[in-house]
Motif scaffolding. Sequence first.
Motif, PDB file in Angstrom:
ATOM      1  N   ARG A 172      -8.241  -0.491  -0.399  1.00 32.18           N
ATOM      2  CA  ARG A 172      -7.559  -1.601   0.253  1.00 32.18           C
ATOM      3  C   ARG A 172      -8.346  -2.874  -0.026  1.00 32.18           C
ATOM      4  N   ARG A 221       2.316  -0.517   4.235  1.00 36.01           N
ATOM      5  CA  ARG A 221       2.686   0.670   3.469  1.00 36.01           C
ATOM      6  C   ARG A 221       4.178   0.639   3.166  1.00 36.01           C
ATOM      7  N   VAL A 280      -3.587  -2.092   6.956  1.00 35.25           N
ATOM      8  CA  VAL A 280      -2.842  -1.586   5.809  1.00 35.25           C
ATOM      9  C   VAL A 280      -1.580  -0.856   6.251  1.00 35.25           C
ATOM     10  N   ALA A 331       0.852  -1.190   0.000  1.00 40.53           N
ATOM     11  CA  ALA A 331       0.000   0.000   0.000  1.00 40.53           C
ATOM     12  C   ALA A 331       0.889   1.242   0.000  1.00 40.53           C
ATOM     13  N   TYR A 366      -3.058   0.616  -3.784  1.00 43.04           N
ATOM     14  CA  TYR A 366      -2.279  -0.593  -3.541  1.00 43.04           C
ATOM     15  C   TYR A 366      -1.949  -1.359  -4.815  1.00 43.04           C
TER      16      TYR A 366
END
Length: 368
Positions: free
Chosen positions: A312, A323, A319, A260, A295
């Motif tokens: 997401r 990242r 999430v 992400a 993402y």
Amino acid sequence: MDWPDFSVQEMCSLSVEGSGLRRSAIIPPDAQGEGFDAAYDWTTLWYDAVQRDQEVLLVCPKLLNFKAMIADGALRLDGAPARVRRVEAWRRHDIVHLRGAAGRTVATSAGRWSGESGVSPDQSGIFAGLNASLHISRNNRLEWIADWARFHIGEHGLEAMLVMDNGSDDYAPEAVLDALAQTGLKRAVVLKVPHPYGPVRAKKGGGGAKFLQPAMLNLARLRFLYRARAVLNADLDELVWSGAGSVFDATVSSRFGFLAFDGKWRMPPLGLEPPHVHADHIHERVGDKPCPSKYCIVPGGWRRGIGWDVHRPETKLPVKWLRDARFGYWHCRGITTNWKSYNRLGFTEVGPADPFTASKLLDRLPRA
């Protein structure tokens, strides 16, 4: 079956339009914004019926009071009673699994009404092994679509695009293919999606009434993209930049097969008349905050059974753990048809030019 490298595809949909049947509203009247009745999908029963191995999958808006029409005893596959194996109930869409190794038609009924659709083939071979992206688009300028492809081919090694065209009336779907064929992509599909997008979110809630986008993301996953190497989920006004190689490579080598990244708005200079292009967007936005994450995902990875949503996957895995600061995206303010309820082109100030953005855009999208 062999498929052409650049093609327009359709869905096998079923609607109860004209029957007097009507989907119940998923949100109460006091949370419905202006224009809700005209924008809400009252009648689509399923967007597409897809053959997958020993099943036929019905990708639906939230069924709500339509559930009785997809139960055992109501559905027929190739004229014979169909057995429902299971129903996946996601936040804004449902997926019905029917037993059936070679379905050609799916039918159902309610009272005096009956309806039938065909069954779409599994077309995952088009994108098998490729770095792919997916998008919903309506009347986006062809140069925007082509520039998005060019930027991501150069920045990440993008190889294929799935564009779900939501009833564009400025051009035919074939025009999108013509534009993409000049970019260096290996494959592209334009899927015709003539269904209601859904009502714009009301100030006091109601975003959950938009069924189409999450359902289309998952139709893309199930019919086209589950054999792709990795899939980038970003809109056509969002350019995903890299500080360290391809986001596809990084996703494939990641622990969870998923990355992400956050976004920042980028603005064109003041005084530049629209239509803008991506390459104009070198300025920061005054008082900017991060945009919601987007993402990249390996669709055949260990989390292959989870649904995809806009920002997401539909998973409880946080999430924030996934990242990756080596990547981000620029949300280009002027790349818009201004279809939402606010004027995105009505800005009166911009921040300073960002040298990193300007350098990337000059490299990937040089101006004539």
